[in-house]
Motif scaffolding. Structure first.
Motif, short mmCIF file in Angstrom:
data_model
loop_
_atom_site.label_atom_id
_atom_site.label_comp_id
_atom_site.label_asym_id
_atom_site.label_seq_id
_atom_site.Cartn_x
_atom_site.Cartn_y
_atom_site.Cartn_z
N GLY A 160 29.14 43.66 34.56
CA GLY A 160 29.70 42.83 33.50
C GLY A 160 30.04 43.53 32.22
N LYS A 161 29.85 44.85 32.12
CA LYS A 161 30.13 45.57 30.89
C LYS A 161 31.57 46.09 30.80
CE LYS A 161 26.15 45.23 28.84
NZ LYS A 161 26.00 44.51 27.57
N LEU A 162 32.24 46.24 31.94
CA LEU A 162 33.61 46.75 31.96
C LEU A 162 34.59 45.62 32.21
CD1 LEU A 162 33.07 49.95 34.15
CD2 LEU A 162 33.17 49.82 31.66
N PHE A 163 35.88 45.93 32.11
CA PHE A 163 36.90 44.96 32.51
C PHE A 163 36.62 44.57 33.96
CE2 PHE A 163 39.26 47.34 29.17
CZ PHE A 163 39.58 46.25 28.35
N PRO A 164 36.87 43.32 34.33
CA PRO A 164 36.50 42.84 35.67
C PRO A 164 36.99 43.73 36.82
CG PRO A 164 37.19 41.01 34.32
CD PRO A 164 37.46 42.25 33.52
N GLU A 165 38.24 44.21 36.72
CA GLU A 165 38.79 45.03 37.79
C GLU A 165 38.06 46.38 37.92
OE1 GLU A 165 42.03 43.79 35.35
OE2 GLU A 165 40.02 44.07 34.55
N LEU A 166 37.62 46.91 36.77
CA LEU A 166 36.86 48.16 36.78
C LEU A 166 35.43 47.93 37.23
CD1 LEU A 166 38.01 49.82 33.42
CD2 LEU A 166 39.09 49.91 35.66
N ASP A 167 34.86 46.85 36.76
CA ASP A 167 33.47 46.51 37.11
C ASP A 167 33.32 46.35 38.62
OD1 ASP A 167 30.87 45.65 35.70
OD2 ASP A 167 31.17 44.02 37.12
N LYS A 168 34.23 45.61 39.21
CA LYS A 168 34.18 45.37 40.66
C LYS A 168 34.25 46.69 41.43
CE LYS A 168 36.49 42.68 44.30
NZ LYS A 168 36.75 43.78 45.24
N LEU A 200 31.39 51.55 44.59
CA LEU A 200 31.33 52.98 44.85
C LEU A 200 29.92 53.43 45.22
CD1 LEU A 200 33.43 54.34 41.83
CD2 LEU A 200 34.16 54.20 44.23
N LYS A 201 29.84 54.49 46.03
CA LYS A 201 28.58 55.16 46.28
C LYS A 201 28.39 56.25 45.23
CE LYS A 201 28.85 54.35 51.27
NZ LYS A 201 28.99 54.97 52.60
#
Length: 282
Positions: free
Chosen positions: A207-215, A220-221
Protein backbone atom coordinates in the motif's frame (compact mmCIF):
# COMPACT_ATOMS: atom_id res chain seq x y z
CA UNK A 1 7.07 42.95 36.65
CA UNK A 2 4.74 44.07 33.84
CA UNK A 3 7.66 44.10 31.41
CA UNK A 4 8.62 40.57 32.44
CA UNK A 5 5.07 39.33 31.85
CA UNK A 6 4.94 40.98 28.42
CA UNK A 7 8.28 39.40 27.49
CA UNK A 8 7.16 35.98 28.67
CA UNK A 9 3.92 36.21 26.72
CA UNK A 10 5.78 37.39 23.60
CA UNK A 11 8.08 34.38 23.83
CA UNK A 12 5.18 31.96 24.23
CA UNK A 13 3.26 33.66 21.41
CA UNK A 14 6.26 33.23 19.13
CA UNK A 15 6.41 29.50 19.91
CA UNK A 16 2.64 29.05 19.53
CA UNK A 17 2.59 30.87 16.18
CA UNK A 18 5.37 28.68 14.82
CA UNK A 19 3.80 25.48 16.18
CA UNK A 20 0.24 26.17 15.01
CA UNK A 21 0.78 28.09 11.79
CA UNK A 22 4.46 27.87 10.87
CA UNK A 23 4.66 31.67 10.90
CA UNK A 24 5.97 34.51 13.04
CA UNK A 25 3.30 36.41 15.04
CA UNK A 26 3.65 39.48 12.78
CA UNK A 27 2.69 37.38 9.74
CA UNK A 28 -0.53 36.00 11.26
CA UNK A 29 -4.03 36.84 10.15
CA UNK A 30 -6.14 38.73 12.71
CA UNK A 31 -8.03 35.63 13.90
CA UNK A 32 -4.79 33.61 14.05
CA UNK A 33 -3.06 36.38 16.01
CA UNK A 34 -5.89 36.60 18.54
CA UNK A 35 -5.85 32.83 19.04
CA UNK A 36 -2.09 32.77 19.54
CA UNK A 37 -2.21 35.65 22.03
CA UNK A 38 -4.98 33.94 24.01
CA UNK A 39 -3.00 30.67 24.16
CA UNK A 40 0.18 32.52 25.21
CA UNK A 41 -1.62 34.45 27.97
CA UNK A 42 -3.23 31.28 29.36
CA UNK A 43 0.04 29.36 29.22
CA UNK A 44 1.92 32.17 30.95
CA UNK A 45 -0.65 32.24 33.77
CA UNK A 46 -0.40 28.47 34.18
CA UNK A 47 3.39 28.58 34.21
CA UNK A 48 3.25 31.28 36.90
CA UNK A 49 1.22 28.88 39.07
CA UNK A 50 3.72 26.08 38.41
CA UNK A 51 6.64 28.31 39.42
CA UNK A 52 4.84 29.38 42.61
CA UNK A 53 4.06 25.80 43.69
CA UNK A 54 5.93 24.18 46.61
CA UNK A 55 7.43 21.69 44.13
CA UNK A 56 9.34 24.56 42.52
CA UNK A 57 11.51 24.98 45.60
CA UNK A 58 15.13 23.92 45.06
CA UNK A 59 14.60 23.52 41.28
CA UNK A 60 17.43 25.32 39.53
CA UNK A 61 18.44 25.61 35.88
CA UNK A 62 22.24 25.77 35.55
CA UNK A 63 23.46 28.75 33.49
CA UNK A 64 25.31 26.31 31.24
CA UNK A 65 21.99 24.64 30.35
CA UNK A 66 20.45 27.99 29.38
CA UNK A 67 23.52 28.93 27.38
CA UNK A 68 23.51 25.59 25.53
CA UNK A 69 19.83 26.08 24.65
CA UNK A 70 20.57 29.61 23.43
CA UNK A 71 23.43 28.38 21.27
CA UNK A 72 21.22 25.67 19.75
CA UNK A 73 18.62 28.31 18.79
CA UNK A 74 21.31 30.69 17.48
CA UNK A 75 22.58 27.88 15.28
CA UNK A 76 19.31 27.87 13.34
CA UNK A 77 20.18 31.31 11.92
CA UNK A 78 22.82 32.13 9.29
CA UNK A 79 24.39 34.82 11.49
CA UNK A 80 24.01 36.84 14.70
CA UNK A 81 22.38 39.76 12.88
CA UNK A 82 19.55 37.57 11.59
CA UNK A 83 19.04 36.13 15.08
CA UNK A 84 18.86 39.57 16.73
CA UNK A 85 16.62 40.91 13.96
CA UNK A 86 14.16 38.05 14.37
CA UNK A 87 14.00 38.64 18.12
CA UNK A 88 13.36 42.36 17.60
CA UNK A 89 10.55 41.70 15.11
CA UNK A 90 8.85 39.60 17.77
CA UNK A 91 9.18 42.11 20.60
CA UNK A 92 12.20 40.45 22.21
CA UNK A 93 15.88 41.13 22.80
CA UNK A 94 18.59 38.67 23.65
CA UNK A 95 18.50 39.21 27.43
CA UNK A 96 14.71 38.95 27.67
CA UNK A 97 14.70 35.96 25.33
CA UNK A 98 17.26 34.19 27.55
CA UNK A 99 15.15 34.97 30.64
CA UNK A 100 12.01 33.55 28.98
CA UNK A 101 13.96 30.48 27.89
CA UNK A 102 15.28 29.95 31.44
CA UNK A 103 11.71 30.24 32.76
CA UNK A 104 10.54 27.60 30.27
CA UNK A 105 13.40 25.26 31.22
CA UNK A 106 12.58 25.68 34.91
CA UNK A 107 8.91 24.84 34.30
CA UNK A 108 10.04 21.73 32.39
CA UNK A 109 12.30 20.73 35.30
CA UNK A 110 9.45 21.14 37.80
CA UNK A 111 7.17 19.01 35.65
CA UNK A 112 9.86 16.32 35.47
CA UNK A 113 10.15 16.43 39.26
CA UNK A 114 6.39 15.99 39.60
CA UNK A 115 6.52 13.14 37.08
CA UNK A 116 8.81 11.13 39.37
CA UNK A 117 5.78 10.60 41.65
CA UNK A 118 4.11 8.43 39.01
CA UNK A 119 3.38 4.84 39.95
CA UNK A 120 6.09 2.43 38.85
CA UNK A 121 5.60 -0.11 36.06
CA UNK A 122 5.81 -3.76 37.10
CA UNK A 123 6.69 -6.80 35.04
CA UNK A 124 3.04 -7.84 35.29
CA UNK A 125 1.93 -4.47 33.87
CA UNK A 126 4.21 -5.01 30.89
CA UNK A 127 3.05 -8.59 30.40
CA UNK A 128 -0.64 -7.64 30.54
CA UNK A 129 -0.15 -4.83 28.04
CA UNK A 130 1.52 -7.25 25.63
CA UNK A 131 -1.28 -9.80 26.04
CA UNK A 132 -4.13 -7.30 25.60
CA UNK A 133 -2.70 -5.32 22.66
CA UNK A 134 -1.54 -8.04 20.21
CA UNK A 135 -2.32 -5.88 17.15
CA UNK A 136 0.47 -3.48 18.14
CA UNK A 137 3.09 -6.20 17.81
CA UNK A 138 2.14 -7.68 14.46
CA UNK A 139 4.55 -6.78 11.68
CA UNK A 140 3.30 -6.98 8.07
CA UNK A 141 5.25 -8.52 5.22
CA UNK A 142 7.66 -6.01 3.69
CA UNK A 143 9.77 -5.85 0.54
CA UNK A 144 13.10 -4.08 0.26
CA UNK A 145 12.65 -2.36 -3.10
CA UNK A 146 14.53 -0.32 -5.69
CA UNK A 147 13.24 1.35 -8.84
CA UNK A 148 14.32 3.14 -11.97
CA UNK A 149 12.04 5.89 -13.28
CA UNK A 150 11.88 7.39 -16.76
CA UNK A 151 9.41 10.25 -16.81
CA UNK A 152 7.03 11.10 -19.65
CA UNK A 153 7.09 14.69 -20.92
CA UNK A 154 5.95 15.40 -24.46
CA UNK A 155 7.80 18.74 -24.49
CA UNK A 156 11.19 17.00 -24.15
CA UNK A 157 12.33 14.95 -27.15
CA UNK A 158 13.91 12.09 -25.18
CA UNK A 159 10.97 11.92 -22.75
CA UNK A 160 8.06 11.73 -25.15
CA UNK A 161 5.96 8.68 -24.42
CA UNK A 162 7.46 6.79 -27.34
CA UNK A 163 11.09 7.65 -26.53
CA UNK A 164 10.68 7.09 -22.81
CA UNK A 165 9.14 3.70 -23.57
CA UNK A 166 12.12 2.73 -25.73
CA UNK A 167 14.61 3.84 -23.09
CA UNK A 168 12.97 1.95 -20.23
CA UNK A 169 12.61 -1.18 -22.41
CA UNK A 170 16.36 -1.23 -23.08
CA UNK A 171 17.12 -0.79 -19.38
CA UNK A 172 14.65 -3.52 -18.38
CA UNK A 173 16.06 -5.99 -20.92
CA UNK A 174 19.58 -5.33 -19.66
CA UNK A 175 18.57 -5.88 -16.04
CA UNK A 176 16.56 -9.02 -16.81
CA UNK A 177 19.88 -10.56 -17.82
CA UNK A 178 22.05 -8.84 -15.19
CA UNK A 179 19.89 -7.83 -12.17
CA UNK A 180 23.04 -7.22 -10.12
CA UNK A 181 23.62 -4.06 -12.19
CA UNK A 182 20.44 -2.42 -10.92
CA UNK A 183 22.11 0.14 -8.65
CA UNK A 184 24.56 1.14 -11.39
CA UNK A 185 21.76 1.52 -13.93
CA UNK A 186 19.63 3.50 -11.50
CA UNK A 187 22.48 5.93 -10.90
CA UNK A 188 23.02 6.36 -14.65
CA UNK A 189 19.46 6.49 -15.93
CA UNK A 190 16.80 7.00 -13.25
CA UNK A 191 15.07 10.38 -13.15
CA UNK A 192 14.10 10.03 -9.50
CA UNK A 193 16.13 11.49 -6.59
CA UNK A 194 16.53 7.91 -5.33
CA UNK A 195 18.98 7.38 -8.21
CA UNK A 196 21.72 8.73 -5.91
CA UNK A 197 21.08 5.77 -3.60
CA UNK A 198 20.90 3.16 -6.32
CA UNK A 199 17.14 3.60 -6.72
CA UNK A 200 16.45 2.49 -3.14
CA UNK A 201 12.82 2.96 -2.07
CA UNK A 202 13.23 1.28 1.31
CA UNK A 203 11.60 -1.59 3.17
CA UNK A 204 7.93 -1.26 2.21
CA UNK A 205 4.69 -2.86 3.40
CA UNK A 206 1.76 -3.18 1.02
CA UNK A 207 0.00 0.00 0.00
CA UNK A 208 2.94 2.42 0.00
CA UNK A 209 3.47 2.59 -3.78
CA UNK A 210 1.16 3.37 -6.69
CA UNK A 211 -1.25 0.41 -7.02
CA UNK A 212 0.32 -0.87 -10.24
CA UNK A 213 3.79 -0.82 -8.69
CA UNK A 214 2.62 -2.23 -5.38
CA UNK A 215 0.97 -5.22 -7.04
CA UNK A 216 4.07 -5.99 -9.11
CA UNK A 217 6.47 -5.62 -6.16
CA UNK A 218 4.57 -8.14 -4.04
CA UNK A 219 4.56 -10.68 -6.87
CA UNK A 220 8.36 -10.60 -7.22
CA UNK A 221 10.72 -13.06 -5.56
CA UNK A 222 13.82 -11.79 -3.77
CA UNK A 223 16.37 -10.66 -6.36
CA UNK A 224 13.86 -10.51 -9.23
CA UNK A 225 13.39 -7.57 -11.59
CA UNK A 226 9.96 -6.55 -12.82
CA UNK A 227 8.84 -5.88 -16.35
CA UNK A 228 8.17 -2.31 -17.49
CA UNK A 229 5.50 -0.72 -15.29
CA UNK A 230 3.65 2.57 -15.63
CA UNK A 231 2.36 5.01 -13.06
CA UNK A 232 1.31 8.65 -13.21
CA UNK A 233 5.00 9.55 -12.82
CA UNK A 234 6.13 7.63 -15.89
CA UNK A 235 7.73 4.24 -16.62
CA UNK A 236 9.38 2.13 -13.92
CA UNK A 237 11.41 -1.01 -13.43
CA UNK A 238 11.45 -2.51 -9.93
CA UNK A 239 13.76 -4.90 -8.15
CA UNK A 240 12.85 -6.73 -4.97
CA UNK A 241 16.06 -7.01 -2.95
CA UNK A 242 14.69 -8.94 0.03
CA UNK A 243 11.46 -10.16 1.60
CA UNK A 244 10.66 -9.96 5.30
CA UNK A 245 7.76 -12.25 6.12
CA UNK A 246 4.90 -11.09 8.33
CA UNK A 247 5.64 -11.82 11.97
CA UNK A 248 4.72 -11.05 15.55
CA UNK A 249 7.23 -9.19 17.71
CA UNK A 250 8.11 -11.47 20.63
CA UNK A 251 7.63 -10.45 24.25
CA UNK A 252 11.37 -10.22 24.91
CA UNK A 253 11.75 -7.88 21.94
CA UNK A 254 8.73 -5.75 22.89
CA UNK A 255 9.02 -5.43 26.67
CA UNK A 256 11.47 -2.51 26.79
CA UNK A 257 9.28 -0.50 24.41
CA UNK A 258 6.17 -1.36 26.44
CA UNK A 259 7.80 -0.38 29.73
CA UNK A 260 8.89 2.99 28.34
CA UNK A 261 5.43 3.59 26.86
CA UNK A 262 3.68 2.83 30.17
CA UNK A 263 6.15 4.91 32.17
CA UNK A 264 5.62 7.91 29.91
CA UNK A 265 1.84 7.52 30.04
CA UNK A 266 1.78 7.31 33.84
CA UNK A 267 4.10 10.29 34.12
CA UNK A 268 1.79 12.37 31.89
CA UNK A 269 -1.27 11.35 33.92
CA UNK A 270 0.53 12.29 37.14
CA UNK A 271 1.60 15.66 35.72
CA UNK A 272 -1.85 16.43 34.33
CA UNK A 273 -3.51 15.64 37.67
CA UNK A 274 -1.03 17.90 39.48
CA UNK A 275 -1.60 20.79 37.05
CA UNK A 276 -5.37 20.34 37.36
CA UNK A 277 -4.97 20.66 41.12
CA UNK A 278 -3.16 23.97 40.66
CA UNK A 279 -5.93 25.28 38.41
CA UNK A 280 -8.69 24.09 40.75
CA UNK A 281 -7.07 25.98 43.66
CA UNK A 282 -7.80 29.37 42.02
Amino acid sequence: MSQLIETGVAYLALKAAQRLYGKAPAALEVAEFERVQSIAQQQHQLETRVLAAPEARDVMVPPATVEAAMQEIRGRYPNEEDFSGDLARNGLEEASFAAALERELKVDAIMEKVGTRAEGVSEMDVDLYYQYHPEQFRRPETRLARHILITINESIAENTRAEAGKRIAVIQARLAKEPQRFEEQALKHSECPTALDGGKLGDLPRGKLFPELDKALFELKAGEVSGVLESELGFHVLRCDAITEANVLGYDQAKQHIRKLLEQKRKRVCQQAWVKGLVDRK
